[in-house]
Scaffold this active site. Structure first.
Site, PDB file in Angstrom:
ATOM      1  CG  ASP A  36     -27.094  70.353   9.395  1.00  0.00           C
ATOM      2  OD1 ASP A  36     -25.895  70.471   9.055  1.00  0.00           O
ATOM      3  OD2 ASP A  36     -27.895  69.591   8.821  1.00  0.00           O
ATOM      4  CD  GLU A 113     -50.559  70.000  37.284  1.00  0.00           C
ATOM      5  OE1 GLU A 113     -51.225  70.755  36.570  1.00  0.00           O
ATOM      6  OE2 GLU A 113     -49.729  70.405  38.127  1.00  0.00           O
ATOM      7  CE  LYS A 115     -44.830  68.190  46.648  1.00  0.00           C
ATOM      8  NZ  LYS A 115     -43.358  68.296  46.714  1.00  0.00           N
ATOM      9  CG  ASP A 117     -37.532  65.643  44.786  1.00  0.00           C
ATOM     10  OD1 ASP A 117     -37.740  66.670  45.454  1.00  0.00           O
ATOM     11  OD2 ASP A 117     -36.903  64.670  45.222  1.00  0.00           O
ATOM     12  CE1 TYR A 225     -45.625  74.426  39.793  1.00  0.00           C
ATOM     13  CE2 TYR A 225     -44.117  72.705  39.078  1.00  0.00           C
ATOM     14  CZ  TYR A 225     -44.449  73.726  39.949  1.00  0.00           C
ATOM     15  OH  TYR A 225     -43.604  74.045  40.979  1.00  0.00           O
ATOM     16  CE  LYS A 316     -43.597  65.140  49.415  1.00  0.00           C
ATOM     17  NZ  LYS A 316     -43.027  65.991  50.465  1.00  0.00           N
ATOM     18  CB  CYS A 410     -30.024  72.462  80.414  1.00  0.00           C
ATOM     19  SG  CYS A 410     -29.374  73.140  78.866  1.00  0.00           S
ATOM     20  CB  CYS A 413     -26.636  75.993  81.028  1.00  0.00           C
ATOM     21  SG  CYS A 413     -28.438  75.837  81.169  1.00  0.00           S
ATOM     22  CB  CYS A 428     -33.029  74.788  79.109  1.00  0.00           C
ATOM     23  SG  CYS A 428     -31.822  75.757  80.047  1.00  0.00           S
ATOM     24  CB  CYS A 434     -28.962  78.121  78.106  1.00  0.00           C
ATOM     25  SG  CYS A 434     -28.802  76.470  77.391  1.00  0.00           S
TER      26      CYS A 434
END
Length: 673
Positions: A36, A113, A115, A117, A225, A316, A410, A413, A428, A434
């Site tokens: 409907d 509340e 969290k 994702d 939120y 977390k 390094c 380089c 470096c 570099c």
């Protein structure tokens, strides 16, 4: 059917379908069958096609999608979309509450509340109708994805009731339910396509699609939120969430414990512990719990840091941890020359994504954990995002493994690495020779928060450097069309866009040009402070140590870095070349202080004001040379007090003998200037 009859029928169908949408998606109480509903929707679509003069951007038919967007426009947020400070243990939550109690010495309520994702979104409503949906972006500027937002069934196009503000913003998280994600992946595998890795990234990618019809088919969902506006009726976060529920928004429900008002740290801990286990039973993904101070007056009193509100914190959940083999340790060179060791791993799935590489941070971390090539290591995602090695399974270590020797030169380089006293990382020093540093500095220069050069990305920069077309950021402005067209996969239109982007970048304001230069330790905020204090690159270049540390929040490390940068002849030449190309190296008039009448004075703002908004008042302080503080301290000269200001802030100001002024007195100070 005549025009008047059609108009009445269209309005009646729209009102019916708005109500049915709300009952089905938000209340989970369907009032009619799916068949409907579909029949009524088709009837409305047919009438809208026959009578296009009654088109309405918030018609229920817009949830079907179908609009094609060529490009998402950039939109500046009226209220910055700040990130939350993260906590990974309950001790950190206790420390957060202790800091709050030092500012507000009274009983407080907290709202806990989930969290979610997903993808953060800010949605503006004007006169009860959805006006605009904007992504977080960089927190200051996001992208207008209104056409995609309208396809999400749980986001109302038209609000219920009449007690909502004329103009306000509501923020939330768009996500993909797990069942939808599983079905989408099953369909892709059946078609011979690769499966998507996790719901969060899939939701994010979906919101960036330019065909809203495809977005509608993905069946995204959204929890709201947070309310933002000048004339909010409620005095607390929870009050306004309940008001939003009545207006038709899908907000967290107290019945299923997805939101809870807590009066003590023990109640907060109970909420967190409950969801640490119960989250696995949810039909969507969460990665933690958000705790907010409930009272708006208390929130105002606590204020903000540069990046996050002091009145909220995110807990977390512990990251998923897996074991795998560390095959080899390699090294990356960053744009500042920082050397980062990287663990190359036997692929392992963590929190829905395949992890092949993980950070080892620095030499101290490798030594502390005694990590060796060939070890079985524990890997987790820091904040469930960035993979990192957190330990070694010594019981599985083969006997022949030797202690890992950190590199001395390094890897790119060959230059001997340096490590300054008190610093964790090796560097470096060959910043002009570099290759990763050359590429990294140019890529930073063109990035969105810096010069934001359209048509020019990291791959193109890499190709240009490899082809020896450019070796520094100033070389970009010497490019000619014929040079650019030599690049692989570079067509005429792309070349024109790139060159136009370079021309446009010449109007980027000085503070962003300064940030784009890539001076070590000079981030966005520091660049802004330096630009507004010294007003030109010449003044910064000529500044001595005492001049620099005299600037608010500029310490010894930053000052020495600036002095070292401008002491190098190559950097002096670079500034001269960029100036010759027309880049902005002086503060523009629009960024100049309106006056210096408040120079040397520090202000705290609290309460509600009548002649200007609180945000406008804060801007007036900064544009007239004053310094804005988040809380009352011995360094505060004035507390600008509005109605309903926090009693603790008022008492603290009185106890510290800070001068308290009202809105009119403050404005008079400016007007007299």
């Amino acid at each position: 059917m005549n025009t008047d009859e059609a108009k009445n029928k269209i309005e009646a169908l729209r009102n019916e379908l708005h109500t049915y949408n709300y009952s089905y998606y938000v209340l989970s109480k369907p009032e009619i069958s799916d068949y409907d509903f579909d029949m009524k929707l088709k009837e409305l679509q047919k009438l809208e096609e026959e009578f296009p003069q009654f088109d309405d951007p918030n018609s229920p038919t817009k949830k079907v999608g179908g609009d094609i967007t060529d490009k998402f426009q950039k939109v500046r947020h009226s209220y910055p979309m700040m990130s939350l400070s993260n906590s990974y243990s309950f001790d950190e939550i206790r420390e957060w509450e202790t800091r709050i109690k030092k500012t507000i010495d009274e009983e407080l309520e907290y709202v806990c509340e989930l969290k979610y994702d997903g993808v953060a979104i800010g949605i503006q409503y004007i006169n009860g109708f959805l006006h605009k949906g904007v992504t977080r972006g960089d927190g200051t500027t996001g992208e207008d994805v209104t056409t995609n937002v309208k396809t999400i069934s749980t986001i109302p196009l038209k609000l219920h009731g009449s007690d909502f503000p004329d103009d306000f913003e509501i923020r939330g998280e768009i996500f993909m339910p797990l069942e939808v994600f599983s079905k989408l992946n099953a369909d892709r595998v059946e078609r011979g396509e690769d499966a998507y890795m996790n719901p969060r990234n899939t939701a994010s990618g979906t919101m960036k699609l330019q065909d809203s019809g495809v977005v509608a088919s993905r069946n995204l969902d959204c929890f709201l939120y947070g309310l933002y506006g000048e004339n909010l009726q409620g005095k607390s976060h929870y009050q306004n969430m309940e008001a939003a529920r009545n207006w038709g928004f899908k907000v967290p429900s107290i019945e299923n414990r997805q939101i809870e008002v807590c009066k003590s740290i023990e109640e907060i801990e109970k909420f967190i512990n409950h969801w640490a286990e119960a989250r696995h039973d949810l039909p969507f993904e969460i990665d933690g719990v958000v705790i907010k101070v409930n009272s708006y007056a208390a929130q105002d009193e606590l204020g903000f840091t540069a990046k996050s509100p002091r009145w909220a914190s995110a807990y977390k959940f512990k990251a998923q941890q897996e074991e795998t083999l560390l095959k080899k340790i390699t090294f990356q060179v960053g744009r500042t020359g920082a050397i980062t060791p990287v663990a190359n791993l036997k692929p392992v799935i963590i929190a829905g994504t395949t992890v092949k590489r993980a950070s080892l941070h620095n030499a101290d971390q490798i030594e502390r954990l005694d990590i060796r090539e060939g070890d079985t290591v524990f890997v987790e995602k820091g904040g469930e995002i960035i993979p990192k090695v957190v330990g070694v399974d010594f019981e599985k270590r083969p006997q022949h493994l030797s202690v890992f020797e950190y590199i001395t030169n390094c890897p790119e380089c060959g230059t001997a690495l340096v490590r300054s006293e008190g610093e964790a990382q090796h560097y470096c020093p060959n910043d002009t020779g570099c290759p990763p540093q050359i590429k990294g500095r140019i890529e930073h220069f063109i990035s969105r928060k810096a010069m934001n050069i359209d048509g020019l990305g990291a791959e193109t920069v890499d190709a240009m450097v490899d082809a020896e077309m450019i070796s520094n950021m100033a070389d970009l402005y010497d490019l000619q069309k014929d040079d650019v067209l030599k690049l692989e996969r570079m067509a005429e239109k792309s070349a024109n866009n790139l060159l136009e982007g370079l021309v446009t970048s010449k109007s980027i304001p000085f503070e962003r040009v300064l940030f784009a230069m890539g001076i070590r330790f000079v981030g966005e905020t520091v660049a802004k402070k330096l630009a507004r204090h010294f007003k030109s690159i010449d003044a910064i270049q000529a500044a001595g140590y005492e001049d620099l540390v005299g600037v608010d929040e500029i310490g010894e490390r930053i000052a020495n870095s600036i002095i070292d940068f401008f002491a190098e002849k190559t950097n002096q030449d670079l500034v001269a070349r960029l100036r010759s190309h027309g880049l902005q190296f002086e503060l523009g008039e629009e960024a100049m202080p309106a006056s210096s009448v408040l120079e040397g004075k520090s202000f705290v703002v609290s309460g509600v004001f009548t002649r200007v908004s609180r945000n406008e008042l804060k801007k007036l302080i900064e544009s007239n040379g004053g310094k804005l503080l988040g809380g009352v301290s011995k360094n505060t000269d004035y507390l600008v007090a509005g109605e309903n200001m926090g009693p603790s802030k008022l008492k603290k100001a009185q106890d510290m003998e800070v001068q308290i002024i009202d809105e009119s007195t403050f404005l008079k100070m400016i007007e007299e200037a």
